[in-house]
Motif scaffolding. Structure first.
Motif, mmCIF file in Angstrom:
data_model
loop_
_atom_site.group_PDB
_atom_site.id
_atom_site.type_symbol
_atom_site.label_atom_id
_atom_site.label_comp_id
_atom_site.label_asym_id
_atom_site.label_seq_id
_atom_site.Cartn_x
_atom_site.Cartn_y
_atom_site.Cartn_z
ATOM 1 N N ASP A 87 6.896 -36.543 12.260
ATOM 2 C CA ASP A 87 7.084 -36.394 13.718
ATOM 3 C C ASP A 87 6.071 -35.437 14.312
ATOM 4 N N ALA A 88 5.740 -34.371 13.559
ATOM 5 C CA ALA A 88 4.773 -33.385 14.053
ATOM 6 C C ALA A 88 3.870 -32.999 12.902
ATOM 7 N N LYS A 89 2.584 -32.961 13.163
ATOM 8 C CA LYS A 89 1.632 -32.588 12.131
ATOM 9 C C LYS A 89 1.733 -31.089 11.860
ATOM 10 N N GLU A 91 0.779 -27.277 11.139
ATOM 11 C CA GLU A 91 -0.368 -26.455 11.510
ATOM 12 C C GLU A 91 -0.433 -25.233 10.611
ATOM 13 N N SER A 94 2.017 -21.937 10.360
ATOM 14 C CA SER A 94 3.385 -22.218 10.765
ATOM 15 C C SER A 94 4.324 -22.132 9.567
ATOM 16 N N LYS A 119 8.761 -30.577 7.667
ATOM 17 C CA LYS A 119 9.294 -30.275 8.995
ATOM 18 C C LYS A 119 9.001 -28.823 9.332
ATOM 19 N N PRO A 120 8.475 -28.586 10.533
ATOM 20 C CA PRO A 120 8.272 -27.193 10.942
ATOM 21 C C PRO A 120 9.614 -26.520 11.229
#
Length: 422
Positions: A87-89, A91, A94, A119-120
């Protein structure tokens, strides 16, 4: 699970690794295939850490994660198929959680970790986790007021844990020295954010806690973001502070999101400057209080002495002290009066008794035989035994007699009984 062809063991090949010898070794491929089967059986696991490196080559991502508390890192491989489905790359820098599974490459004997999902970790997730830990520690009693130690009134040496050349260090030392110029510090520098913060702060805390010269320990940092302050909510650090024998002051300086350290510390200061003001007294204020106390003592002593002098003067003017012989004079007069009364009573009693004796004497004399003889009577006695003759028959004729008269006695001879003329 993928099956791999295995060479059937020959009669001379050991079945177990522990049975191999220099004379009967395994072929390398046997060990590699056994290792691969072993790692392939390992279950998937979710891990958490900080992403410190990310390279994308050929559509695949090669990441490096580091533990949040210690200097441990792990390489991860994210295949393009997995990378496209995220869903989100992720970084660099993080905080992430990843679902990983080990993989062993037969050709080069390399063990790697394949990331199946990443997952972040957002601020909301961290706050939820933080509040859960806070509640657990509260239920355990680590925040109870009765566990908190009182700070010494005037610490001789203050232990300070802070970042090197930080504003927090300068604020604490400057303000504490202004309030009490003679205060001394034992400073331990440590990281106050990042992966090394927890371990270094705990090490510094234990070092200062074991120092008998340190009376209070201050953990100071000049505020920061929620992520930067997260090490001060670490469970290991919080428990280390709770177990410290020396009072601990938390001076993190963050009002919006209080780290758990503030709750478990013996004293929470809003800022490093506030910590300096609360751990040492103000010299000028204390001197002023001493001067006021001295003035009150002098006033109280002066009043006490004046009151006692007046009491002494009052006692001295009393008659019993002004003329102490008066008490003796009164008692002397009483003694004289009692003596006269006693003498008078004794004299009167003696006179009465003398009169009684004379009266009894007169009575005795009136009843004595001599008084009877004086009235003309006589007593007749036999001359031989001086017995009194009471009947005539007791003195027949010829009995020698004595007749006792008032003036003496005469001898006589009985002539016998004479008839009564009547």
């Amino acid at each position: 699970m993928t099956e791999f062809p295995t060479e059937p063991p020959s009669a001379s090949m050991p079945e177990r690794a522990s049975e191999t010898t220099p004379e009967s070794p395994w072929p390398l491929r046997v060990l590699s295939e056994n290792l691969k089967r072993y790692f392939e059986r390992a279950p998937e696991a979710w891990i958490e850490g900080q992403l410190i490196e990310a390279n994308v080559r050929g559509g695949h991502a090669y990441l490096t994660m580091r533990d949040l508390d210690v200097e441990y890192s792990l390489s991860l491989t994210v295949w393009s198929s997995v990378l496209r489905g995220l869903d989100a790359k992720p970084e660099v820098g993080s905080r992430v959680v990843a679902r990983v599974k080990p993989s062993f490459w037969l050709k080069n004997g390399r063990l790697s970790m394949n990331a199946l999902d990443i997952k972040p970790v957002g601020i909301g997730d961290l706050m939820v986790r933080l509040e859960k830990l806070r509640k657990a520690l509260f239920d355990e009693g680590l925040f109870a007021p009765e566990r908190k130690q009182p700070l010494p009134f005037l610490p001789q040496r203050i232990g300070l844990i802070t970042g090197r050349d930080s504003d927090a260090e300068k604020d604490v030392i400057k303000n504490a020295t202004l309030r009490w110029p003679g205060v001394k510090f034992e400073i331990r520098y440590s990281a106050v954010q990042g992966v090394n913060a927890v371990s270094q702060v705990i090490a510094a805390l234990k070092d200062l806690d074991n120092n008998p010269d340190v009376d209070v320990i201050v953990i100071a940092r000049g505020g920061g973001s929620f992520e930067d302050l997260f090490p001060f909510s670490d469970e290991q650090l919080v428990r280390a502070v709770a177990a410290a024998q020396t009072p601990v002051v938390s001076a993190i300086g963050h009002e919006a999101d209080r780290p758990i350290l503030d709750d478990v510390a013996d004293l929470r200061a809003s800022t490093p400057t506030d910590a300096a003001k609360r751990i040492v007294p103000d010299f000028h204020e204390e001197k002023s209080r001493i001067d006021q106390a001295r003035e009150r003592m002098e006033y109280a002593i002066t009043r006490f002495v004046d009151r006692e002098l007046k009491n002494l003067e009052s006692l001295r003017t009393r008659p019993v002290l002004a003329a102490p012989e008066g008490m003796v004079t009164v008692r002397k007069e009483d003694l004289l009066r009692y003596r006269e009364r006693s003498y008078s009573a004794m004299t009167h009693r003696l006179r009465r008794e003398v009169d009684a004796i004379h009266h009894f004497k007169t009575q005795v004399r009136a009843l004595s035989p001599q008084k009877t003889l004086d009235r003309g009577y006589s007593v007749v006695q036999k001359a031989d035994d001086l017995s009194i003759v009471r009947q005539p028959a007791e003195a027949p004729a010829g009995t020698p007699l004595f007749i006792r008269l008032a003036g003496g006695k005469i001898a006589a001879m009985s002539e016998g009984e004479i008839a009564d003329a009547n």
